[in-house]
Structure formats: C-alpha cells, structure tokens
Design an enzyme around this catalytic site. Structure first.
Site, PDB file in Angstrom:
ATOM      1  N   GLY A   1      29.788 -18.369   5.791  1.00 52.87           N
ATOM      2  CA  GLY A   1      29.014 -18.135   7.231  1.00 52.87           C
ATOM      3  C   GLY A   1      30.338 -17.465   8.357  1.00 52.87           C
TER       4      GLY A   1
ATOM      5  N   CYS B   1      -1.300  -8.641  -1.943  1.00 58.64           N
ATOM      6  CA  CYS B   1      -0.978  -7.367  -2.334  1.00 58.64           C
ATOM      7  C   CYS B   1      -2.033  -6.518  -2.902  1.00 58.64           C
ATOM      8  CB  CYS B   1       0.217  -7.446  -3.404  1.00 58.64           C
ATOM      9  SG  CYS B   1       0.763  -5.715  -3.872  1.00 58.64           S
TER      10      CYS B   1
ATOM     11  N   CYS C   1      -1.148  -5.860  -6.858  1.00 58.92           N
ATOM     12  CA  CYS C   1      -0.819  -6.748  -7.910  1.00 58.92           C
ATOM     13  C   CYS C   1      -1.442  -8.092  -7.529  1.00 58.92           C
ATOM     14  CB  CYS C   1       0.575  -7.029  -8.276  1.00 58.92           C
ATOM     15  SG  CYS C   1       1.308  -8.019  -6.940  1.00 58.92           S
TER      16      CYS C   1
ATOM     17  N   CYS D   1       3.497  -5.051  -2.163  1.00 51.28           N
ATOM     18  CA  CYS D   1       4.593  -5.940  -2.234  1.00 51.28           C
ATOM     19  C   CYS D   1       5.994  -5.096  -1.838  1.00 51.28           C
ATOM     20  CB  CYS D   1       5.100  -6.220  -3.731  1.00 51.28           C
ATOM     21  SG  CYS D   1       3.676  -7.525  -4.383  1.00 51.28           S
TER      22      CYS D   1
ATOM     23  N   CYS E   1       6.530  -6.739  -8.292  1.00 52.03           N
ATOM     24  CA  CYS E   1       5.032  -6.038  -8.047  1.00 52.03           C
ATOM     25  C   CYS E   1       4.673  -5.607  -9.613  1.00 52.03           C
ATOM     26  CB  CYS E   1       4.831  -5.168  -7.415  1.00 52.03           C
ATOM     27  SG  CYS E   1       3.290  -4.653  -6.691  1.00 52.03           S
TER      28      CYS E   1
END
Lengths: 287, 192
Positions: free
Chosen positions: A29, A238, A241, A263, A269
């Site tokens: 980080g 979606c 899909c 998506c 997808c």
C-alpha cells in the site's frame, strides 16, 4: 522485434522498476517513487502499467489487457500489440489463460489464481491528493498515519447525499496501515482487492509511483459503523448474458431514451453467452 | 583469475534477468516459498543463486556491501565487471551480501525514513540450508502459514516490529531463493 530490447525498456530501467516493485511488495500500500520513463504513448494511456508489465514480463507469459473490462477498446488493443511486437509474448483475451493481466479501471469478474499478476494503470496514486495538493504534506500524513481528512471527506458525502457517494477510486486501508487508492476501479470491485490469490501491482507513470498488494493481503474499504461500505452496481441483469452479479456498463442505444446494461467484462460476458446464458436484448434489435 | 571475472554472467541478459526476477518477485510476494533460479556462475564463495540475484537487481545505482568471506578479490572484481555496483560499508548499502553471522548486527543497515520507508537495505543472506520447515511465517502474501528454515527468529521479530521501517531479506542456497519482507510475522516452531 529484434530491433528492440526484450519488452522495450533497457535493462537498467527494468532493474530500477524491479527494485521498486520488491519494496512495494515489502510495504503493501505504500507508494514507492520510481524514475518513470517516456513511453511511446501519451501519459494517461497507461504508461505506468506498461512499464510495470515490461519489468515483470517473461517470454513465456501470456498477456491480456483490459480497458474498463473490455479487451477490444483502443487502449487495450494498442498495448497488447505493443507487447506482441516488443516482447514477442503470446496474448489472449481469456482471463483464466493469462499470466499477466494489465488493467485499466476494472478487476476481472472471474477470480484470479496463484501465478497470475494483475497490473493496474493508475492516474493519481495519492488517495489524499484532492484533499491536500502538496506532496510534502501527503508524505507526512502517510508517515504519521494521519488519515482523518479522508474520513471527513466521506462524512461530508453522507451529510450532503445521505450516503457515501464515492463510487470509484474508493479508498482502502491496507493491513491496517497505509491508505491506498485502488485506481479508479468501481467500488463494486473493492472487495476483490483483499485476499486475492494473484499479485497486484500498481503503476502510475506520470506521477512516478509504484505500489503493490501481495497475495492474501488484508484490504479494507474505509467506512463508518453506521454507514458500512457497500459494493454497488446498476440494479439490472446483463442484457446480453443475463448475469446478475457482474458490473454493468450503461449503453445508450438511440435518441429516444433507449438503453441497455451489459457486462463491462467482455470476456466474462462472452464466456457466459457461449455457455448458453442469454439476456433480454441478446439477438434482438435495441428498442 | 581474469577468465573467472569475465565469465559467469547471464548468457542472454534481457530474458534471463526477466525469468530470474519473476522468481525473486514470487519469493518476496509469497514469503517462505522456495524458488529455483538459474543462469549465473559466480566465483566461490558466492552461490549461483546469490549471483543470479545480484545480476538481476544490482547496477551502478545500488551500492553493495560484502561481508565476511565474501569480501574477497574474486567477488569484488566479478561484481564490478558484471554489475558495476560500488562496494561500500553497511550503513550506505542498498544490498548487503553474506552469511547470516557475518551480516549481523542488523542495526548497521538503513531501515528507511518515516516518509520513505522504501529507502532501506535488502539483505541477501547465503544460508547453508533452505528448507520448508522450521520457523512459522504468517502475514501478507501467506494464506495460512508457511514454514522456512531461518537462521534465527528473534532478529526477524524485532525487524517486523519496526514496520513500516525495516530490512527485507532474500535467502539463497545453491540455486534456490526464498524471501522474507519486513511484514512477515515470524514465530518459533512450536510457539503456535
């Protein structure tokens, strides 16, 4: 290909980046400064990610690039071609088959595994930058673990909007120490940052910073007890899909207010459609 | 003597160092895991793995400290020819190379500054054995726990206590490497 050194960068530059990556992994980080190079593409097009990818890539790798989840956008196509030419590596659009994945602003829907590396393109690596413009001050704030300002910002969100309105580049705390900008991924992706099996590397070219998350690192999205963090997404399946649990892009389909949600992860997808899943607008003309 | 100095580097620098770095990075990202590296044939007493790590990470920008038996003409000239790294004392080095007993005390090395904890030394420790047993490791990069044969545990516990300051360690033995960043919590076997 033989006109360039392997993966474009010269060896001394790669060593410098590699040393920064090791220190980044040792201090999760924390933003390690590095001497970012001019790349044959403009800043903002992923020069940081490209330099990190170039430093970790080996000839045996299979490389994938996504831009907002898509394999077929300009940025993704040009970076993929860049490494095909300068490193001669194999490329793929399949998440599971890639060993190095460079990404702009998304984490793939499919869980990553050990042995994979996810390289993020980062525009502004400093999570405190819009709250404190001076680098000398933000360095000090990180060293003193002085993150009150960030909580004030999230609190002001709540007082103004009734909820935390930050929806992307949502700040996280790594291993209880450094507050980190996860790059402008939607906050829907934040829960995937922690405990990931793959190595995550972040490269900011213009800002000259590299940071990293080793696998299985604790990453917590900042929040309040009475306003807990919530990974949000458009409340639709979606249209192509039918997936209920993937992050969606809104696509405007005509001038009469027509729209669809699909998506953002094209590989996810397409794999679902190939497996027989279908959405409401698949194969039909958009209304 | 001279032939030994000039030989033993990477045959193909770009790809050999890329492959070697991936192993070193995996080692640092997953503390305690042991990885194989190849491609370097440095003069004794440097081990092949130590040679690979030096060739992969060192250049004129990184002062190196050689300790104990490693501080000899053969090693100095080999490092000078292949990496160009200046040889310095422990307080100014970016990398330190040697056996564990020669490298101590650890207080001699830079552990970083509050604003730049990355400006700390990395110790390349040549050990006689490197096996996945012994001290219990946990922390970032480790799912549950890993085991690694460490020369001792106390020094690494003190080092981790300094976080975000601290030293990072790369252990080499023959052609194998493992690493221990400052974040790793080290416990004596049987303490858990």
């Amino acid at each position: 290909m033989s006109d360039y050194n392997f993966a474009y960068l010269d060896e001394q530059t790669k060593r410098m980046i590699r040393r920064a990556i090791l220190k980044g992994l040792a201090i999760p980080g924390y933003q390690v400064p590095f001497a970012s190079r001019e790349m044959p593409m403009p800043y903002g097009w992923g020069t940081g990610g490209v330099q990190v990818s170039a430093a970790v890539m080996t000839p045996d790798d299979r490389f994938k690039v996504i831009d907002q989840g898509a394999d077929d956008t300009t940025n993704a196509v040009s970076i993929r071609t860049f490494f095909e030419r300068t490193a001669g590596v194999a490329t793929t659009t399949k998440t599971s088959q890639a060993s190095v994945i460079q990404t702009r602003h998304r984490i793939p829907e499919e869980p990553l595994s050990e042995g994979q590396i996810l390289v993020y393109q980062v525009p502004i690596p400093e999570p405190l930058r819009f709250l404190e413009p001076r680098e000398s001050e933000t360095r000090k704030m990180h060293s003193l673990e002085e993150y009150g300002l960030m909580h004030v910002k999230l609190y002001e969100d709540i007082s103004r909007h009734g909820h935390i309105a930050t929806s992307y580049a949502y700040p996280v705390k790594v291993e209880g120490r450094y507050v980190m900008d996860p790059s402008p991924i939607p906050k829907f992706d934040n829960p995937k940052l922690g405990d990931m099996a793959a190595i995550q590397l972040f490269g900011a070219g213009r800002e000259q910073r590299i940071y990293a998350l080793p696998p299985y690192t604790q990453v917590v999205s900042l929040d309040f007890e009475d306003h807990p963090f919530e990974a949000s997404k458009p409340d639709h399946p979606c249209a192509m899909c039918g997936a209920e649990n993937s992050y969606l892009d809104e696509v405007i389909t005509n001038d009469a207010g027509g729209r669809m949600f699909v998506c953002s992860d094209t590989d996810f997808c397409e794999a679902r459609q190939a497996a027989g899943h279908t959405g409401t607008m698949n194969g039909k003309d958009a209304a | 003597m001279q032939a030994q100095t000039l030989s033993g580097g990477f045959a193909d620098t770009a790809t050999a160092s890329a492959v070697a770095f991936r192993q070193v990075m995996e080692a640092m990202a997953r503390p305690g895991t042991i990885h194989m590296v190849t491609g370097a044939a440095p003069p004794a007493p440097l081990s092949p793995a130590t040679g690979v790590v030096l060739l992969t990470l060192c250049d004129p920008d990184t002062p190196v400290h050689l300790s104990g038996a490693l501080d000899c003409d053969a090693v100095r000239t080999w490092i000078a020819f292949h990496t160009g790294a200046p040889v310095v004392g422990p307080s100014h080095c970016v990398f330190a190379v040697g056996g564990w007993d020669d490298l101590t005390p650890l207080s001699a090395y830079q552990i970083g500054t509050p604003q730049y904890p990355d400006r700390s030394a990395t110790l390349i420790v040549q050990v006689d054995q490197l096996e996945p047993n012994g001290a219990i490791l946990s922390g970032p990069g480790i799912k549950d726990t890993h085991s690694l044969s460490l020369p001792e545990t106390r020094a690494f516990q003190l080092n981790a206590g300094h976080f975000p300051f601290g030293l990072d360690f790369i252990f080499t033995c023959g052609d194998r490497v493992a690493a221990l960043p400052r974040t790793t919590v080290v416990m004596h076997k049987g303490a858990v």
